[in-house]
Design a protein around this motif. Structure first.
Motif, PDB file in Angstrom:
ATOM      1  N   ILE A  13       0.836  -1.201   0.000  1.00 45.62           N
ATOM      2  CA  ILE A  13       0.000   0.000   0.000  1.00 45.62           C
ATOM      3  C   ILE A  13       0.874   1.255   0.000  1.00 45.62           C
ATOM      4  N   TRP A  14       1.921   1.271   0.823  1.00 50.12           N
ATOM      5  CA  TRP A  14       2.819   2.415   0.864  1.00 50.12           C
ATOM      6  C   TRP A  14       3.486   2.631  -0.482  1.00 50.12           C
ATOM      7  N   LEU A  15       3.947   1.553  -1.109  1.00 49.23           N
ATOM      8  CA  LEU A  15       4.601   1.650  -2.404  1.00 49.23           C
ATOM      9  C   LEU A  15       3.632   2.152  -3.472  1.00 49.23           C
ATOM     10  N   LEU A  16       2.420   1.651  -3.457  1.00 50.14           N
ATOM     11  CA  LEU A  16       1.415   2.100  -4.416  1.00 50.14           C
ATOM     12  C   LEU A  16       1.101   3.580  -4.232  1.00 50.14           C
ATOM     13  N   ARG A  17       0.957   4.010  -3.002  1.00 48.23           N
ATOM     14  CA  ARG A  17       0.697   5.429  -2.745  1.00 48.23           C
ATOM     15  C   ARG A  17       1.879   6.303  -3.160  1.00 48.23           C
ATOM     16  N   LEU A  52      -8.525   4.301  -9.687  1.00 47.22           N
ATOM     17  CA  LEU A  52      -7.205   4.908  -9.539  1.00 47.22           C
ATOM     18  C   LEU A  52      -7.113   5.717  -8.248  1.00 47.22           C
ATOM     19  N   TYR A  53      -8.187   6.385  -7.908  1.00 51.09           N
ATOM     20  CA  TYR A  53      -8.186   7.217  -6.710  1.00 51.09           C
ATOM     21  C   TYR A  53      -8.061   6.372  -5.443  1.00 51.09           C
ATOM     22  N   HIS A  54      -8.720   5.220  -5.415  1.00 51.31           N
ATOM     23  CA  HIS A  54      -8.707   4.356  -4.221  1.00 51.31           C
ATOM     24  C   HIS A  54      -7.841   3.111  -4.418  1.00 51.31           C
ATOM     25  N   ALA A  55      -6.830   3.199  -5.244  1.00 50.34           N
ATOM     26  CA  ALA A  55      -5.980   2.036  -5.529  1.00 50.34           C
ATOM     27  C   ALA A  55      -5.363   1.472  -4.251  1.00 50.34           C
TER      28      ALA A  55
END
Length: 117
Positions: A13-17, A52-55
């Motif tokens: 999740i951190w990497l995606l953000r 995309l917004y809530h990826a």
């Protein structure tokens, strides 16, 4: 979920953000494109924009809904349906904000209908 699995999930999740956050120029370009393409096509992209917004946040959001309303409020078999509806709603909200911002005052007032007093 084990501690190691939880840490891997949080890292993903951190990497995606991080990746989404570092792509702000691309996001701004896409928002500008939303303002120029025909409205019908822009609104068809709502689900993609919401995704995309809530990826990477599905499990986090669903668990917060269950925490707030209780697990009986959102059974596991309805979670996917509610999540898809939520993504579409978020995407429509973003598209509407971009489209309405680009409209002239006359175009905007033509879209408003007041009934009553």
């Amino acid at each position: 979920m084990s501690t190691a699995a939880n840490q891997r999930h949080r890292f993903k999740i951190w990497l995606l953000r991080l990746l989404v956050g570092s792509s702000k120029p691309i996001v701004l370009l896409l928002l500008g494109l939303l303002a120029t393409i025909p409205a019908a096509f822009a609104f068809k992209l709502a689900n993609v924009i919401g995704s995309l917004y809530h990826a990477g946040r599905r499990d986090e959001v669903i668990s917060r809904v269950r925490l707030f309303f209780g697990s009986q409020f959102l059974p596991h078999n309805k979670a996917t349906e509610v999540w898809r509806s939520h993504l579409n709603h978020v995407g429509l909200t973003i598209v509407e904000m971009v489209r309405f911002y680009g409209m002239s005052h006359d175009e905007l007032t033509d879209r408003i209908i007041l009934d009553g007093e």
